[in-house]
Design a protein around this motif. Structure first.
Motif, PDB file in Angstrom:
ATOM      1  N   GLY A   1       0.809  -1.211   0.000  1.00  0.00           N
ATOM      2  CA  GLY A   1       0.000   0.000   0.000  1.00  0.00           C
ATOM      3  C   GLY A   1       0.840   1.259   0.000  1.00  0.00           C
ATOM      4  N   THR A   2       1.955   1.232   0.734  1.00  0.00           N
ATOM      5  CA  THR A   2       2.861   2.379   0.706  1.00  0.00           C
ATOM      6  C   THR A   2       3.446   2.589  -0.688  1.00  0.00           C
ATOM      7  OG1 THR A   2       3.420   1.959   3.022  1.00  0.00           O
ATOM      8  CG2 THR A   2       4.933   3.349   1.752  1.00  0.00           C
ATOM      9  N   LEU A   3       3.827   1.485  -1.339  1.00  0.00           N
ATOM     10  CA  LEU A   3       4.349   1.600  -2.705  1.00  0.00           C
ATOM     11  C   LEU A   3       3.279   2.097  -3.668  1.00  0.00           C
ATOM     12  CD1 LEU A   3       6.454  -1.702  -2.923  1.00  0.00           C
ATOM     13  CD2 LEU A   3       7.220   0.597  -2.275  1.00  0.00           C
ATOM     14  N   ALA A   4       2.032   1.653  -3.487  1.00  0.00           N
ATOM     15  CA  ALA A   4       0.943   2.099  -4.368  1.00  0.00           C
ATOM     16  C   ALA A   4       0.678   3.593  -4.200  1.00  0.00           C
ATOM     17  CB  ALA A   4      -0.319   1.291  -4.080  1.00  0.00           C
ATOM     18  N   SER A   5       0.741   4.093  -2.970  1.00  0.00           N
ATOM     19  CA  SER A   5       0.544   5.531  -2.748  1.00  0.00           C
ATOM     20  C   SER A   5       1.653   6.342  -3.406  1.00  0.00           C
ATOM     21  CB  SER A   5       0.491   5.823  -1.245  1.00  0.00           C
ATOM     22  OG  SER A   5      -0.576   5.127  -0.629  1.00  0.00           O
ATOM     23  N   ARG A   6       2.880   5.851  -3.283  1.00  0.00           N
ATOM     24  CA  ARG A   6       4.007   6.544  -3.896  1.00  0.00           C
ATOM     25  C   ARG A   6       3.895   6.536  -5.424  1.00  0.00           C
ATOM     26  NH1 ARG A   6       9.460   3.782  -2.478  1.00  0.00           N
ATOM     27  NH2 ARG A   6       8.491   3.983  -0.413  1.00  0.00           N
ATOM     28  N   ASP A   7       3.472   5.417  -5.989  1.00  0.00           N
ATOM     29  CA  ASP A   7       3.356   5.333  -7.448  1.00  0.00           C
ATOM     30  C   ASP A   7       2.204   6.183  -7.963  1.00  0.00           C
ATOM     31  OD1 ASP A   7       4.083   3.839 -10.051  1.00  0.00           O
ATOM     32  OD2 ASP A   7       1.938   3.461  -9.847  1.00  0.00           O
ATOM     33  N   LEU A   8       1.099   6.251  -7.209  1.00  0.00           N
ATOM     34  CA  LEU A   8      -0.019   7.082  -7.638  1.00  0.00           C
ATOM     35  C   LEU A   8       0.370   8.552  -7.646  1.00  0.00           C
ATOM     36  CD1 LEU A   8      -2.997   7.306  -8.442  1.00  0.00           C
ATOM     37  CD2 LEU A   8      -3.571   7.384  -6.001  1.00  0.00           C
ATOM     38  N   LYS A   9       1.183   8.963  -6.696  1.00  0.00           N
ATOM     39  CA  LYS A   9       1.659  10.338  -6.682  1.00  0.00           C
ATOM     40  C   LYS A   9       2.533  10.619  -7.898  1.00  0.00           C
ATOM     41  CE  LYS A   9       4.075  13.692  -3.783  1.00  0.00           C
ATOM     42  NZ  LYS A   9       4.778  13.927  -2.489  1.00  0.00           N
ATOM     43  N   ALA A  10       3.376   9.646  -8.277  1.00  0.00           N
ATOM     44  CA  ALA A  10       4.202   9.825  -9.475  1.00  0.00           C
ATOM     45  C   ALA A  10       3.338   9.903 -10.729  1.00  0.00           C
ATOM     46  CB  ALA A  10       5.210   8.689  -9.583  1.00  0.00           C
ATOM     47  N   ARG A  11       2.290   9.079 -10.794  1.00  0.00           N
ATOM     48  CA  ARG A  11       1.389   9.132 -11.954  1.00  0.00           C
ATOM     49  C   ARG A  11       0.638  10.447 -11.989  1.00  0.00           C
ATOM     50  NH1 ARG A  11      -0.535  10.174 -15.690  1.00  0.00           N
ATOM     51  NH2 ARG A  11      -1.982   9.082 -17.076  1.00  0.00           N
ATOM     52  N   TRP A  12       0.259  10.975 -10.850  1.00  0.00           N
ATOM     53  CA  TRP A  12      -0.421  12.277 -10.797  1.00  0.00           C
ATOM     54  C   TRP A  12       0.513  13.384 -11.257  1.00  0.00           C
ATOM     55  CZ3 TRP A  12       0.891  16.519  -7.794  1.00  0.00           C
ATOM     56  CH2 TRP A  12      -0.047  17.550  -7.750  1.00  0.00           C
ATOM     57  N   ARG A  13       1.800  13.259 -10.921  1.00  0.00           N
ATOM     58  CA  ARG A  13       2.755  14.288 -11.298  1.00  0.00           C
ATOM     59  C   ARG A  13       2.981  14.304 -12.811  1.00  0.00           C
ATOM     60  NH1 ARG A  13       6.726  12.302  -8.881  1.00  0.00           N
ATOM     61  NH2 ARG A  13       6.187  13.083  -6.809  1.00  0.00           N
ATOM     62  N   ASP A  14       2.926  13.132 -13.459  1.00  0.00           N
ATOM     63  CA  ASP A  14       3.130  13.069 -14.908  1.00  0.00           C
ATOM     64  C   ASP A  14       1.976  13.724 -15.664  1.00  0.00           C
ATOM     65  OD1 ASP A  14       5.501  11.786 -14.479  1.00  0.00           O
ATOM     66  OD2 ASP A  14       4.683   9.770 -14.764  1.00  0.00           O
ATOM     67  N   GLY A  15       0.741  13.571 -15.198  1.00  0.00           N
ATOM     68  CA  GLY A  15      -0.405  14.197 -15.852  1.00  0.00           C
ATOM     69  C   GLY A  15      -0.579  13.725 -17.275  1.00  0.00           C
ATOM     70  N   LEU A  16      -0.803  14.670 -18.188  1.00  0.00           N
ATOM     71  CA  LEU A  16      -1.009  14.334 -19.594  1.00  0.00           C
ATOM     72  C   LEU A  16       0.286  13.958 -20.294  1.00  0.00           C
ATOM     73  CD1 LEU A  16      -3.552  17.130 -20.591  1.00  0.00           C
ATOM     74  CD2 LEU A  16      -4.038  14.758 -19.980  1.00  0.00           C
ATOM     75  N   GLY A  17       1.415  14.230 -19.678  1.00  0.00           N
ATOM     76  CA  GLY A  17       2.686  13.885 -20.296  1.00  0.00           C
ATOM     77  C   GLY A  17       3.107  12.447 -20.080  1.00  0.00           C
ATOM     78  N   HIS A  18       2.243  11.652 -19.500  1.00  0.00           N
ATOM     79  CA  HIS A  18       2.583  10.252 -19.246  1.00  0.00           C
ATOM     80  C   HIS A  18       2.588   9.459 -20.546  1.00  0.00           C
ATOM     81  CE1 HIS A  18       1.631   6.027 -18.131  1.00  0.00           C
ATOM     82  NE2 HIS A  18       2.456   6.281 -17.129  1.00  0.00           N
ATOM     83  N   ASP A  19       3.552   8.551 -20.683  1.00  0.00           N
ATOM     84  CA  ASP A  19       3.637   7.687 -21.859  1.00  0.00           C
ATOM     85  C   ASP A  19       4.203   6.343 -21.425  1.00  0.00           C
ATOM     86  OD1 ASP A  19       6.215   8.385 -21.281  1.00  0.00           O
ATOM     87  OD2 ASP A  19       6.638   9.373 -23.193  1.00  0.00           O
ATOM     88  N   ALA A  20       4.460   5.478 -22.409  1.00  0.00           N
ATOM     89  CA  ALA A  20       4.959   4.139 -22.103  1.00  0.00           C
ATOM     90  C   ALA A  20       6.330   4.186 -21.438  1.00  0.00           C
ATOM     91  CB  ALA A  20       5.023   3.306 -23.382  1.00  0.00           C
ATOM     92  N   GLY A  21       7.163   5.163 -21.825  1.00  0.00           N
ATOM     93  CA  GLY A  21       8.478   5.287 -21.207  1.00  0.00           C
ATOM     94  C   GLY A  21       8.388   5.624 -19.733  1.00  0.00           C
ATOM     95  N   ALA A  22       7.508   6.565 -19.391  1.00  0.00           N
ATOM     96  CA  ALA A  22       7.327   6.918 -17.984  1.00  0.00           C
ATOM     97  C   ALA A  22       6.774   5.749 -17.184  1.00  0.00           C
ATOM     98  CB  ALA A  22       6.408   8.133 -17.871  1.00  0.00           C
ATOM     99  N   TRP A  23       5.889   4.979 -17.804  1.00  0.00           N
ATOM    100  CA  TRP A  23       5.345   3.787 -17.142  1.00  0.00           C
ATOM    101  C   TRP A  23       6.477   2.792 -16.850  1.00  0.00           C
ATOM    102  CZ3 TRP A  23      -0.107   1.765 -18.654  1.00  0.00           C
ATOM    103  CH2 TRP A  23      -0.524   0.816 -17.716  1.00  0.00           C
ATOM    104  N   ALA A  24       7.362   2.584 -17.793  1.00  0.00           N
ATOM    105  CA  ALA A  24       8.469   1.648 -17.599  1.00  0.00           C
ATOM    106  C   ALA A  24       9.403   2.126 -16.489  1.00  0.00           C
ATOM    107  CB  ALA A  24       9.223   1.467 -18.902  1.00  0.00           C
ATOM    108  N   VAL A  25       9.633   3.436 -16.408  1.00  0.00           N
ATOM    109  CA  VAL A  25      10.497   3.973 -15.350  1.00  0.00           C
ATOM    110  C   VAL A  25       9.883   3.719 -13.982  1.00  0.00           C
ATOM    111  CG1 VAL A  25      11.430   6.106 -14.386  1.00  0.00           C
ATOM    112  CG2 VAL A  25      11.552   5.685 -16.846  1.00  0.00           C
ATOM    113  N   ARG A  26       8.588   3.969 -13.838  1.00  0.00           N
ATOM    114  CA  ARG A  26       7.924   3.709 -12.556  1.00  0.00           C
ATOM    115  C   ARG A  26       7.992   2.246 -12.176  1.00  0.00           C
ATOM    116  NH1 ARG A  26       2.535   5.228 -14.458  1.00  0.00           N
ATOM    117  NH2 ARG A  26       1.864   4.100 -12.590  1.00  0.00           N
TER     118      ARG A  26
END
Length: 542
Positions: free
Chosen positions: A44-69
């Motif tokens: 759950g701690t990891l999921a909260s941290r990852d959701l924050k990273a996904r929120w920070r990416d916003g519309l600029g998220h792509d497959a590369g950012a997904w792979a980094v996370r």
């Protein structure tokens, strides 16, 4: 009719594309519970941290950012746990994104309504399709302030939409707000903290076809053994090979158990989720999987044995069986439910009502159920209905989306087709044309029962009227007696029937020709115009 929008054609609703079953994890030891708590808290701690990273990416998220996370999460969990966490974060962001779009549409509808009503003079009456002006200057001023508030909210929502910003609370916004109102929520600080932590745990994994028993992360064997692949920091808690922990108890699925067993035996993908209910202090295992969508039955085939029209209301379902000609058969049926209390109680009430409806449909031999295609998304705002607070509460409490989804899913298992029809004027026209004729000394027909007939006839393609009315100049059967319901495909169904010679009696066939002339009336005024009075030449006297 003037001002009436064009009615949408009825259509067959698509079947479900997946299945979900749940069972209880029983006979867990204290060690099992402690392992589940540690795994859920860590992930759950990891999921909260990852959701924050996904929120920070916003519309600029792509497959590369997904792979980094995913690469950042793999060392502290595992490759499969990292994939499950990143996918859940992406799905949660997408759901919140759709919620922002729906919120913008609701705000735009409210702003349009307020602007229209504020532009009208005070006290001006509204029409059937548009509201009128406000009643007093005080109300007008309050609504003007309300307009400014909605415009500010709309501006912020549009800014969030353009930048891709969403607002998500892991554990639920309602539970987070309850922390400041523990007395009203009936919770103590300890109980609230326990529930908050349990809601933020993460113990779920997607399945993989071709892998052993359809899931390598949370594995459930056909005999009910449950094992979990532990994250790397918790590998020391393993009690089986390859860093796995096997729970003590065994599980069985009472509902769709055979379907689940067939998928597991064939190594087809099955997703699992382990959840802790703090209120009952129970652990549950939920299994879900995709399945091919059932091919919809053609509309004509589904209506071959008649249809059951269903009208959904705030506290019951009103249903009536119609034959192939659109005529009601038997008596109406009502399936009540209680939508008060918690969500689990409301969901159970809806399921029980739909179960009784489907059992009755199966016993009647009907293969189709007609329901209204209702959507109150833009109809629940106070800007649209003004002072009608009870009406807004009524339509807000009607579980239209849940009932439609439940009915479609449950009907798919029984082979019954669900037909969705346009909901326009079903209650009004049904009460106008069917309520009074079907009410007798032994049967009380309600407005909702009459609406179910209108829904069923609309699904069959018939008009809501009981029969086609004759022309206005021939209301006294001047063009023939109408006793047969004309079909929707019959040419000239709106015109008068042809004149059939012969007496209109039930004892003589309608095609019998008259063989004797009508008796001449005794009055001079009623005598036939082609007869003449002739004076005889001789008097008949004795």
């Amino acid at each position: 009719m003037a001002g009436l929008r064009e009615l949408a054609a009825p259509f067959v609703a698509c079947g479900p594309s997946g299945a979900t079953v749940r069972t209880r994890l029983k006979r867990l030891t204290d060690v099992d519970v402690e392992v589940l708590r540690q795994v859920g808290a860590h992930l759950g701690t990891l999921a909260s941290r990852d959701l924050k990273a996904r929120w920070r990416d916003g519309l600029g998220h792509d497959a590369g950012a997904w792979a980094v996370r995913k690469r950042e999460l793999t060392p502290v969990s595992s490759a499969r746990w990292a994939g499950a966490i990143t996918k859940a974060s992406h799905d949660q962001w997408a759901l919140a994104r759709r919620g922002v779009h729906a919120h913008i549409q609701s705000l735009e509808a409210g702003v349009r309504t307020l602007e229209h009503r504020l532009s009208l003079p005070l006290g001006q009456k509204g029409s059937k399709h548009a509201p009128g002006g406000y009643r007093s200057r005080r109300e007008w001023h309050a609504k003007a302030r309300r307009l400014h508030v909605l415009e500010d909210r709309l501006q912020r929502a549009r800014a969030d939409w353009e930048t891709g910003t969403v607002h998500v609370v892991r554990g639920g916004k309602r539970l987070a707000r309850a922390r400041h109102h523990l007395t009203d929520a009936g919770l103590t600080e300890t109980r609230w903290r326990e529930r908050w932590e349990a809601e933020r745990w993460f113990v779920q994994a997607d399945g993989e076809s071709g892998r052993r028993f359809g899931n390598e992360t949370i594995r459930v064997t056909p005999d009910g053994e449950v094992s979990i692949r532990l994250p790397a920091p918790l590998a020391h808690l393993a009690n089986a090979a390859h860093g796995r922990y096997v729970l003590t108890g065994r599980v069985t699925f009472a509902h769709r158990g055979q379907e689940w067993a067939d998928r597991v035996a064939a190594n087809r993908a099955v997703a699992y989720r382990i959840h802790h209910d703090t209120t009952r202090d129970r652990w549950y295992l939920t299994a879900s999987w995709h399945k091919p969508v059932t091919r919809t039955m053609p509309l004509a085939v589904a209506l071959a044995e008649g249809v059951i029209g269903v009208d959904m209301n705030a506290d019951h379902l009103a249903a009536w069986h119609l034959d192939t000609h659109g005529n009601p058969v038997g008596d109406p049926r009502r399936f009540p439910y209680d939508l008060t209390g918690p969500a689990t109680h409301r969901d159970a009430q809806v399921r029980h009502a739909l179960t009784r409806l489907l059992h009755w449909a199966t016993a009647s031999g009907v293969k189709a159920i007609a329901v209204e295609d209702l959507d109150f998304t833009a109809e629940k705002t106070r800007e649209k209905h003004g002072r009608q607070k009870r009406f807004r509460q009524l339509i807000s409490g009607m579980p239209t989306a849940r009932l439609r989804a439940r009915l479609t899913s449950m009907a798919d298992a029984t082979g019954i087709t669900i037909i969705a029809v346009d909901p326009a004027c079903t209650s009004q026209w049904g009460a106008q044309h069917w309520q009074k004729p079907l009410t007798s000394s032994t049967r009380r027909t309600t407005r909702h029962d009459a609406a179910s007939i209108a829904i069923g006839r609309r699904a069959q393609g018939f008009s809501v009227r009981r029969r086609t009315a004759p022309p206005r100049t021939h209301q006294s059967d001047g063009c023939g007696h109408r006793t047969v319901q004309a079909g929707p495909e019959t040419p000239g169904r709106e015109g008068p029937r042809p004149r059939i010679p012969g007496p209109r009696t039930r004892s003589v066939p309608p095609d019998t020709e008259r063989t004797r002339a009508t008796r001449t009336p005794k009055t001079v005024r009623g005598a036939r115009s082609d007869q003449e009075w002739v004076q005889g030449s001789l008097l008949l006297t004795e």
